[in-house]
Design a protein around this motif. Structure first.
Motif, mmCIF file in Angstrom:
data_model
loop_
_atom_site.group_PDB
_atom_site.id
_atom_site.type_symbol
_atom_site.label_atom_id
_atom_site.label_comp_id
_atom_site.label_asym_id
_atom_site.label_seq_id
_atom_site.Cartn_x
_atom_site.Cartn_y
_atom_site.Cartn_z
ATOM 1 N N MET A 1 90.595 137.059 58.967
ATOM 2 C CA MET A 1 91.318 135.946 57.841
ATOM 3 C C MET A 1 92.095 134.833 58.797
ATOM 4 S SD MET A 1 91.030 135.677 54.616
ATOM 5 C CE MET A 1 91.669 134.945 53.285
ATOM 6 N N GLY A 2 92.917 135.230 59.706
ATOM 7 C CA GLY A 2 93.948 134.533 60.126
ATOM 8 C C GLY A 2 93.242 133.493 61.123
ATOM 9 N N SER A 3 92.023 133.792 61.750
ATOM 10 C CA SER A 3 91.221 132.848 62.644
ATOM 11 C C SER A 3 90.662 131.872 61.696
ATOM 12 C CB SER A 3 90.078 133.489 63.565
ATOM 13 O OG SER A 3 89.288 134.030 62.612
ATOM 14 N N LEU A 4 90.124 132.247 60.445
ATOM 15 C CA LEU A 4 89.510 131.139 59.394
ATOM 16 C C LEU A 4 90.634 130.040 59.154
ATOM 17 C CD1 LEU A 4 86.823 130.304 57.942
ATOM 18 C CD2 LEU A 4 87.514 131.810 56.320
ATOM 19 N N PHE B 1 93.302 124.683 59.604
ATOM 20 C CA PHE B 1 94.361 123.964 60.073
ATOM 21 C C PHE B 1 93.947 123.203 61.245
ATOM 22 C CE2 PHE B 1 96.937 127.398 58.017
ATOM 23 C CZ PHE B 1 97.460 126.292 56.913
ATOM 24 N N GLU B 2 93.231 123.698 62.266
ATOM 25 C CA GLU B 2 92.671 122.783 63.369
ATOM 26 C C GLU B 2 91.723 121.641 62.924
ATOM 27 O OE1 GLU B 2 90.810 125.076 66.533
ATOM 28 O OE2 GLU B 2 92.698 126.425 66.513
ATOM 29 N N ASP B 3 90.803 121.985 61.871
ATOM 30 C CA ASP B 3 90.003 120.832 61.477
ATOM 31 C C ASP B 3 90.910 119.756 60.593
ATOM 32 O OD1 ASP B 3 87.898 122.120 62.382
ATOM 33 O OD2 ASP B 3 87.234 123.228 60.354
ATOM 34 N N GLN B 4 91.781 120.201 59.768
ATOM 35 C CA GLN B 4 92.689 119.386 59.048
ATOM 36 C C GLN B 4 93.642 118.405 60.053
ATOM 37 O OE1 GLN B 4 92.720 118.699 55.839
ATOM 38 N NE2 GLN B 4 91.131 119.986 55.879
ATOM 39 N N ASN B 5 94.040 118.914 61.129
ATOM 40 C CA ASN B 5 94.798 118.343 62.095
ATOM 41 C C ASN B 5 93.900 117.215 62.720
ATOM 42 O OD1 ASN B 5 97.479 119.453 61.722
ATOM 43 N ND2 ASN B 5 97.149 120.982 63.465
ATOM 44 N N ALA B 6 92.438 117.730 63.058
ATOM 45 C CA ALA B 6 91.754 116.634 63.577
ATOM 46 C C ALA B 6 91.298 115.558 62.691
ATOM 47 C CB ALA B 6 90.396 117.647 64.112
ATOM 48 N N LEU B 7 91.169 115.660 61.451
ATOM 49 C CA LEU B 7 91.024 114.816 60.509
ATOM 50 C C LEU B 7 92.168 113.916 60.458
ATOM 51 C CD1 LEU B 7 89.249 116.598 57.560
ATOM 52 C CD2 LEU B 7 88.195 115.136 59.164
#
Length: 168
Positions: free
Chosen positions: A1-4, A9-15
């Protein structure tokens, strides 16, 4: 669950990073268009025309992204247009102006605090500015690309403007 969650968060940071880059590119594009328009409006006047650009410039890293290629092309077009119109840009870097600033004083500094000891935060800010002059290279490029001069931070508007006056 943590990796999801981490991936989310990584996707949001990239956006967010992409949105920030696009915002910077839009601002720089608008600035360069305004500068191009100013050069064009000065073109019909006889003699050498001089623009004094007082700025901390824009983040140069944006120019070297794939998305920034059109910005470099715009700068080159401004250089050519300025040369054809006998317009030069003198750039006065404000990136080294330490606050507080008093626009009513001859130097631009707020001398009401005197030359006493600086706070820890002021010293940290000065160290940061010495290490990272974000955008100063772009201001120099605009000046040199048009045959003008770049005046680096002096923390004294009077000296900077005197230098521009001597150059012109």
């Amino acid at each position: 669950m943590g990796s999801l969650a981490d991936q989310h968060f990584e996707d949001q940071n990239a956006l967010l990073a992409k949105a920030n880059l696009n915002s910077q590119i839009n601002k720089i594009t608008a600035f360069l268009e305004d500068l191009r328009t100013l050069v064009a409006q000065l073109s019909p006047l006889r003699g050498r025309k001089q623009i004094v650009l007082m700025s901390s410039s824009f983040p140069e890293g944006v120019l070297w992204t794939p998305e920034g290629a059109h910005l470099r092309a715009r700068m080159e077009a401004i250089y050519q247009q300025a040369a054809a119109s006998d317009v030069v840009i003198h750039g006065v870097s404000l990136s080294g102006i330490a606050g507080p600033v008093d626009l009513t004083s001859r130097t631009g500094r707020d001398d009401s605090l005197g030359d006493g000891p600086r706070t820890e935060a002021q010293l940290a800010q000065l160290a940061f500015e010495d290490r990272w002059d974000a955008g100063r290279d772009t201001l120099i490029a605009l000046a040199h690309g048009t045959g003008g001069h770049a005046i680096l931070p002096r923390n004294d508007f009077g000296k900077a403007l005197s230098e521009v006056d001597q150059i012109s």
